[in-house]
Design a protein around this motif. Structure first.
Motif, mmCIF file in Angstrom:
data_model
loop_
_atom_site.group_PDB
_atom_site.id
_atom_site.type_symbol
_atom_site.label_atom_id
_atom_site.label_comp_id
_atom_site.label_asym_id
_atom_site.label_seq_id
_atom_site.Cartn_x
_atom_site.Cartn_y
_atom_site.Cartn_z
ATOM 1 N N GLN A 95 0.825 -1.207 0.000
ATOM 2 C CA GLN A 95 0.000 0.000 0.000
ATOM 3 C C GLN A 95 0.864 1.263 0.000
ATOM 4 O O GLN A 95 0.569 2.223 -0.719
ATOM 5 C CB GLN A 95 -0.933 -0.015 1.211
ATOM 6 C CG GLN A 95 -1.949 -1.132 1.188
ATOM 7 C CD GLN A 95 -2.627 -1.340 2.522
ATOM 8 O OE1 GLN A 95 -2.377 -0.598 3.478
ATOM 9 N NE2 GLN A 95 -3.488 -2.346 2.613
ATOM 10 N N VAL A 96 1.924 1.238 0.804
ATOM 11 C CA VAL A 96 2.824 2.386 0.863
ATOM 12 C C VAL A 96 3.490 2.618 -0.495
ATOM 13 O O VAL A 96 3.541 3.742 -1.003
ATOM 14 C CB VAL A 96 3.886 2.184 1.960
ATOM 15 C CG1 VAL A 96 5.003 3.217 1.819
ATOM 16 C CG2 VAL A 96 3.251 2.276 3.340
ATOM 17 N N LEU A 97 3.982 1.547 -1.109
ATOM 18 C CA LEU A 97 4.663 1.688 -2.393
ATOM 19 C C LEU A 97 3.700 2.152 -3.487
ATOM 20 O O LEU A 97 4.041 3.026 -4.301
ATOM 21 C CB LEU A 97 5.299 0.349 -2.790
ATOM 22 C CG LEU A 97 6.462 -0.123 -1.908
ATOM 23 C CD1 LEU A 97 6.915 -1.518 -2.331
ATOM 24 C CD2 LEU A 97 7.635 0.858 -1.987
ATOM 25 N N ALA A 98 2.495 1.574 -3.508
ATOM 26 C CA ALA A 98 1.537 1.932 -4.559
ATOM 27 C C ALA A 98 1.065 3.375 -4.416
ATOM 28 O O ALA A 98 0.993 4.117 -5.409
ATOM 29 C CB ALA A 98 0.346 0.981 -4.515
ATOM 30 N N THR A 99 0.751 3.791 -3.196
ATOM 31 C CA THR A 99 0.260 5.156 -3.016
ATOM 32 C C THR A 99 1.384 6.184 -3.163
ATOM 33 O O THR A 99 1.137 7.311 -3.603
ATOM 34 C CB THR A 99 -0.421 5.316 -1.649
ATOM 35 O OG1 THR A 99 0.462 4.885 -0.601
ATOM 36 C CG2 THR A 99 -1.695 4.492 -1.590
ATOM 37 N N PHE A 100 2.619 5.796 -2.826
ATOM 38 C CA PHE A 100 3.738 6.699 -3.086
ATOM 39 C C PHE A 100 3.925 6.874 -4.601
ATOM 40 O O PHE A 100 4.199 7.982 -5.078
ATOM 41 C CB PHE A 100 5.024 6.153 -2.466
ATOM 42 C CG PHE A 100 6.228 7.037 -2.693
ATOM 43 C CD1 PHE A 100 6.387 8.213 -1.991
ATOM 44 C CD2 PHE A 100 7.201 6.693 -3.626
ATOM 45 C CE1 PHE A 100 7.481 9.032 -2.200
ATOM 46 C CE2 PHE A 100 8.297 7.499 -3.838
ATOM 47 C CZ PHE A 100 8.441 8.677 -3.130
ATOM 48 N N GLY A 101 3.774 5.782 -5.338
ATOM 49 C CA GLY A 101 3.830 5.895 -6.792
ATOM 50 C C GLY A 101 2.726 6.787 -7.333
ATOM 51 O O GLY A 101 2.930 7.550 -8.281
ATOM 52 N N LEU A 102 1.536 6.702 -6.716
ATOM 53 C CA LEU A 102 0.428 7.568 -7.133
ATOM 54 C C LEU A 102 0.763 9.035 -6.908
ATOM 55 O O LEU A 102 0.390 9.894 -7.718
ATOM 56 C CB LEU A 102 -0.834 7.186 -6.356
ATOM 57 C CG LEU A 102 -2.100 7.969 -6.689
ATOM 58 C CD1 LEU A 102 -2.486 7.798 -8.150
ATOM 59 C CD2 LEU A 102 -3.245 7.543 -5.778
ATOM 60 N N VAL A 103 1.472 9.330 -5.821
ATOM 61 C CA VAL A 103 1.902 10.712 -5.565
ATOM 62 C C VAL A 103 2.758 11.223 -6.715
ATOM 63 O O VAL A 103 2.554 12.342 -7.223
ATOM 64 C CB VAL A 103 2.674 10.798 -4.236
ATOM 65 C CG1 VAL A 103 3.297 12.187 -4.063
ATOM 66 C CG2 VAL A 103 1.766 10.485 -3.063
ATOM 67 N N MET A 104 3.706 10.409 -7.156
ATOM 68 C CA MET A 104 4.580 10.812 -8.254
ATOM 69 C C MET A 104 3.792 11.023 -9.547
ATOM 70 O O MET A 104 4.003 11.998 -10.278
ATOM 71 C CB MET A 104 5.656 9.735 -8.485
ATOM 72 C CG MET A 104 6.550 9.435 -7.293
ATOM 73 S SD MET A 104 7.614 10.842 -6.850
ATOM 74 C CE MET A 104 6.756 11.463 -5.409
ATOM 75 N N ILE A 105 2.868 10.110 -9.803
ATOM 76 C CA ILE A 105 2.077 10.198 -11.035
ATOM 77 C C ILE A 105 1.201 11.449 -11.032
ATOM 78 O O ILE A 105 1.139 12.192 -12.027
ATOM 79 C CB ILE A 105 1.217 8.928 -11.203
ATOM 80 C CG1 ILE A 105 2.110 7.714 -11.448
ATOM 81 C CG2 ILE A 105 0.222 9.095 -12.349
ATOM 82 C CD1 ILE A 105 1.370 6.392 -11.410
ATOM 83 N N VAL A 106 0.517 11.697 -9.913
ATOM 84 C CA VAL A 106 -0.380 12.849 -9.841
ATOM 85 C C VAL A 106 0.404 14.149 -9.924
ATOM 86 O O VAL A 106 -0.007 15.098 -10.612
ATOM 87 C CB VAL A 106 -1.212 12.794 -8.548
ATOM 88 C CG1 VAL A 106 -2.004 14.087 -8.363
ATOM 89 C CG2 VAL A 106 -2.155 11.608 -8.582
ATOM 90 N N ASN A 107 1.546 14.224 -9.246
ATOM 91 C CA ASN A 107 2.356 15.443 -9.305
ATOM 92 C C ASN A 107 2.794 15.757 -10.735
ATOM 93 O O ASN A 107 2.734 16.911 -11.178
ATOM 94 C CB ASN A 107 3.581 15.314 -8.399
ATOM 95 C CG ASN A 107 3.247 15.541 -6.937
ATOM 96 O OD1 ASN A 107 2.239 16.144 -6.599
ATOM 97 N ND2 ASN A 107 4.100 15.042 -6.053
#
Length: 306
Positions: A95-107
């Motif tokens: 969950q941490v890795l996936a949502t951290f990746g989402l942060v990068m994508i959204v930014n």
């Protein structure tokens, strides 16, 4: 000195209600869905960009704010369906890795859509200017409106969670997710509702703070750490804990940054006191968290460990 204290206390209250709006959704998502969502801060950022866009298109802050709510709801539902739902049965590390990746994508997506330059949102004329408080002390009307809006949302959440059937399900889900599912509640629908509610609250916080801050891609990360501290202090799954924890963290942080260097001047040179105070001030909220967790490991209002 009294006026300065009152001014910083109000600034702390304003920061506190903003942290509460973000932390309320985050603590419910973790307490009910057992999902660690590092991307919760980008929802705060998305709310600011949405209000900047809609206010610019309509020429009205209020119309922009009105349009922001359904857009925030849609964003929350899409993220829950595409990203969060596949993570329910996965480990917290996933969950941490996936949502951290989402942060990068959204930014990066925000930079592509709106560009890398910060945006600004005009302050509504109705709430511009300052109001006299005590003697010569003036305080911006808009900041008082933020405090009032946050308190109104907190009161609304209290009524919903403590006096409605949906609130009963949310409280039960935070206490025992498996039992709620066994009793026939559509757990996926409950999860979608919780995440969408958290998304709308975080976007609302970003929208109302946009007129007094620059809207940029880094604003979500800066507030996320404080939000996690609030959730830990208040107790996982507790809205009441999120509210009290947010006010404690914000007031300690604000007063510490202002009065820390002033108090250190009694025992140090002014230059050294200022430098030391700026270094020690960010530590105060973590000292506060450690002290509370030492006395109550579950947080102020979290469920007691079985």
């Amino acid at each position: 000195m009294t006026n300065l204290f009152i001014l910083q206390l109000l600034n702390g209250a304003q920061l506190g209600v903003l942290l509460f709006l973000i932390a309320a959704g985050l603590t419910l998502v973790f307490g009910i869905m057992d999902v660690i969502n590092l991307a919760h801060g980008v929802l705060y950022m998305i709310g600011a960009y949405l209000i900047a866009t809609f206010a610019g298109l309509t020429g009205s802050f209020w119309l922009g704010l009105l349009l922001m709510f359904p857009a925030a709801l849609a964003v929350g539902l899409v993220i829950e369906r595409l990203v969060i739902r596949p993570l329910y049965a996965r480990s917290h590390l996933d969950q941490v890795l996936a949502t951290f990746g989402l942060v990068m994508i959204v930014n990066e997506g925000v930079k592509i859509i709106w560009g890398p330059s910060p945006l600004s949102v005009p302050m509504p004329d109705l709430l511009s200017g300052s109001i006299a408080l005590i003697g010569p002390l003036q305080y911006p009307v808009y900041r008082l409106a933020i405090i009032a809006a946050g308190l109104a949302v907190a009161a609304g959440l209290y009524v919903v969670i403590n006096h409605t059937r949906i609130g009963m399900l949310l409280r039960a889900g935070a206490t025992n997710r498996d039992m709620v599912s066994v009793l026939g509640v559509n757990i996926r629908r409950l999860y979608s509702l919780v995440f969408a509610l958290g998304a709308v609250l975080a976007c609302f916080a970003g929208a109302i703070v946009a007129p007094i801050l620059s809207v940029d891609t880094g604003m979500g990360e800066s507030v996320l750490i404080l939000t996690f501290v609030v959730v830990v202090i208040g107790g996982i799954g507790s809205i009441r804990g999120a509210f009290l924890g947010a006010l404690l963290v914000a007031i300690v942080d604000t007063l510490g940054k202002t009065f820390g260097p002033i108090l250190l001047r009694f025992v140090m040179e002014p230059a050294a006191a200022g430098q030391t105070g700026r270094m020690l001030a960010p530590m105060l909220i973590y000292i506060l968290m450690a002290a509370i967790l030492f006395a109550r490991p579950q947080g102020l209002f979290g469920p007691k460990p079985s």
